[in-house]
Write a protein that holds these residues in place. Structure first.
Motif, PDB file in Angstrom:
ATOM      1  N   CYS A  16       0.871  -1.017   0.075  1.00 48.34           N
ATOM      2  CA  CYS A  16      -0.088  -0.008   0.213  1.00 48.34           C
ATOM      3  C   CYS A  16       0.845   1.261  -0.033  1.00 48.34           C
ATOM      4  O   CYS A  16       1.838   1.155   0.396  1.00 48.34           O
ATOM      5  CB  CYS A  16      -0.855   0.186   1.100  1.00 48.34           C
ATOM      6  SG  CYS A  16       0.145  -0.107   2.756  1.00 48.34           S
ATOM      7  N   ALA A  37      -1.099  -4.355   3.120  1.00 48.44           N
ATOM      8  CA  ALA A  37      -2.189  -4.003   2.173  1.00 48.44           C
ATOM      9  C   ALA A  37      -3.434  -3.845   2.852  1.00 48.44           C
ATOM     10  O   ALA A  37      -3.906  -4.570   3.988  1.00 48.44           O
ATOM     11  CB  ALA A  37      -2.486  -4.927   1.144  1.00 48.44           C
ATOM     12  N   SER A  52      -6.546  -2.156  -1.084  1.00 47.50           N
ATOM     13  CA  SER A  52      -5.358  -2.078  -1.529  1.00 47.50           C
ATOM     14  C   SER A  52      -5.240  -2.417  -2.937  1.00 47.50           C
ATOM     15  O   SER A  52      -5.676  -3.561  -3.293  1.00 47.50           O
ATOM     16  CB  SER A  52      -4.216  -2.459  -0.731  1.00 47.50           C
ATOM     17  OG  SER A  52      -3.020  -2.212  -1.242  1.00 47.50           O
ATOM     18  N   SER A  87      -3.076  -1.300   7.771  1.00 49.17           N
ATOM     19  CA  SER A  87      -2.121  -1.560   6.791  1.00 49.17           C
ATOM     20  C   SER A  87      -1.890  -2.927   6.478  1.00 49.17           C
ATOM     21  O   SER A  87      -1.412  -3.383   5.577  1.00 49.17           O
ATOM     22  CB  SER A  87      -0.792  -0.762   6.901  1.00 49.17           C
ATOM     23  OG  SER A  87      -1.510   0.418   6.944  1.00 49.17           O
TER      24      SER A  87
END
Length: 412
Positions: A170, A281, A285, A312
């Motif tokens: 990401c 991700a 993402s 994330s």
């Protein structure tokens, strides 16, 4: 159409240098480059037309179809040509062809097509098309969604898929994710792999930087033309990639990045890599899109676990939990995913080898010289013991002493 192809042969020659093609091959190569300007990445109707009719004939028929009915395009010419070539009418209807022609019509201006070749000439791009030695045959895995051509900018050649690993993630990366991306990319470069990513902020950028610092090759697959460094904040990074690696795009000069092109770019990252590793991700993402493309063509996917509280890492955890992504905690986990475990630096070390020898060998690179003190720190040995082990490995022909330090010897 004949005028366009003939008049632009000099444009093509300027882009690719000495053609090393006969006249018919040069025309076909130019037509493929022109197709990259006419269609959006992944356009299956364009891919079908090129596959069945050949790039030059298909483009000629398309232009004639557009000329007949400028507002939408006349599907009868292209449909008739495809049916005569043996395509089942059930496979592609006139309605589908008409929609494709309406998409392509604004891009069929010969001035626009020639300008993309001239811009490529000005900055020294290379045009690579199916049938060229440098063309990655793995792109055939994409079928009619494969790119018509690739535009390359940089000093390196396209690597073979067996020696490439995609490291993606990401844009809103964390310090943890960037550290993991850097460590994995550096270790993979030391083992002879090329790092492939998308040049974006966050994990992608860190993967490229780590490869460059390790003096390893890296490839950035762009969502727009390689004449434009995007994102602009990565201008310096992407210039370094051009100097030491390669920028790749299926879109010609002048093409701007868009959401659709980013998604289609991801299929090239996955296809050009033996393994795709997702470091971080989020739930939506784009890195998960890369993983999905890799899975669709049967390529292994790895995912790095993160803190369960980190947004994330949600996407990575989903890949691992579903079994679609192998859990990656070290570079060895990545190497286990390489088909046939075809590690470019040779066979895996004998597990019976003394642990200190393994640690010293693992601390060395095949590209970068490392001093004895650096090896000692990386291997966790004293400088005295590291020096002794290096001497043993040198006698066995496994390492070599260079002017700037020690390197792991390449096989053969």
């Amino acid at each position: 159409m004949n005028e366009l192809l003939t008049a632009s042969s000099s444009d093509l020659a300027a882009v690719v240098g000495p053609l090393r093609r006969d006249g018919a091959r040069a025309v076909e190569a130019f037509a493929l480059g022109a197709w990259s300007a006419v269609v959006e990445p992944g356009d299956a109707v364009g891919g079908l037309a090129r596959r069945v009719l050949g790039a030059a004939v298909a483009l000629r028929v398309v232009l004639e179809s557009v000329d007949r009915r400028v507002s939408e395009g006349d599907p009868s010419l292209l449909g008739q040509a495809l049916r005569q070539a043996g395509v089942d009418p059930e496979e592609i209807s006139d309605r589908r062809i008409a929609r494709a022609l309406s998409r392509w019509e604004p891009r069929t201006d010969d001035v626009r097509i020639r300008s993309s070749f001239r811009a490529a000439t000005a900055i020294g791009l290379r045009l690579v098309v199916p049938g060229d030695d440098e063309w990655p045959v793995v792109l055939d895995d994409l079928g009619d969604h494969a790119p018509a051509a690739l535009w390359l900018r940089g000093s390196a050649d396209l690597p073979t898929v067996a020696s490439t690993i995609a490291v993606v993630g990401c844009r809103a990366s964390t310090a943890y994710g960037e550290q993991v991306a850097a460590d994995l990319s550096s270790a993979l470069c030391d083992r002879g792999f090329t790092i492939v990513s998308g040049g974006a902020y966050g994990i992608d950028g860190m993967a490229h930087r780590a490869a460059l610092v390790s003096e390893g090759p890296t490839v950035a697959v762009m969502a727009g033309g390689v004449d434009r460094f995007y994102p602009s904040g990565h201008d310096t990074l992407l210039r370094s990639v051009v100097e030491k690696g390669l920028l790749v795009s299926e879109s010609p000069c002048g093409s701007t990045p868009s959401k659709w092109r980013f998604l289609q770019r991801n299929r090239l990252i996955a296809t050009l890599s033996a393994v795709s590793v997702v470091v971080e991700a989020g739930r939506r993402s784009g890195a998960l899109n890369t993983a999905a493309h890799a899975q669709a063509i049967g390529r292994p996917v790895g995912a790095v676990p993160g803190p369960i509280t980190s947004p994330s890492s949600v996407g990575c955890h989903a890949l691992i939990r579903s079994g679609l992504g192998a859990c990656i905690t070290s570079v060895d986990d990545v190497l286990e995913l390489v088909p046939g475990r075809a590690v470019p630096t040779g066979a895996a070390p004998d597990p019976r080898e003394h642990p200190e020898r393994l640690r010293v060998r693992d601390a060395l690179s095949t590209r970068v010289d490392r001093g004895t003190d650096e090896v000692a720190v990386a291997s966790g040995l004293s400088t005295y013991r590291a020096r002794e082990v290096l001497a043993e490995l040198e006698l066995d022909g496994l390492v070599e002493r260079e002017a700037g330090g020690w390197r792991r010897r390449r096989p053969g």
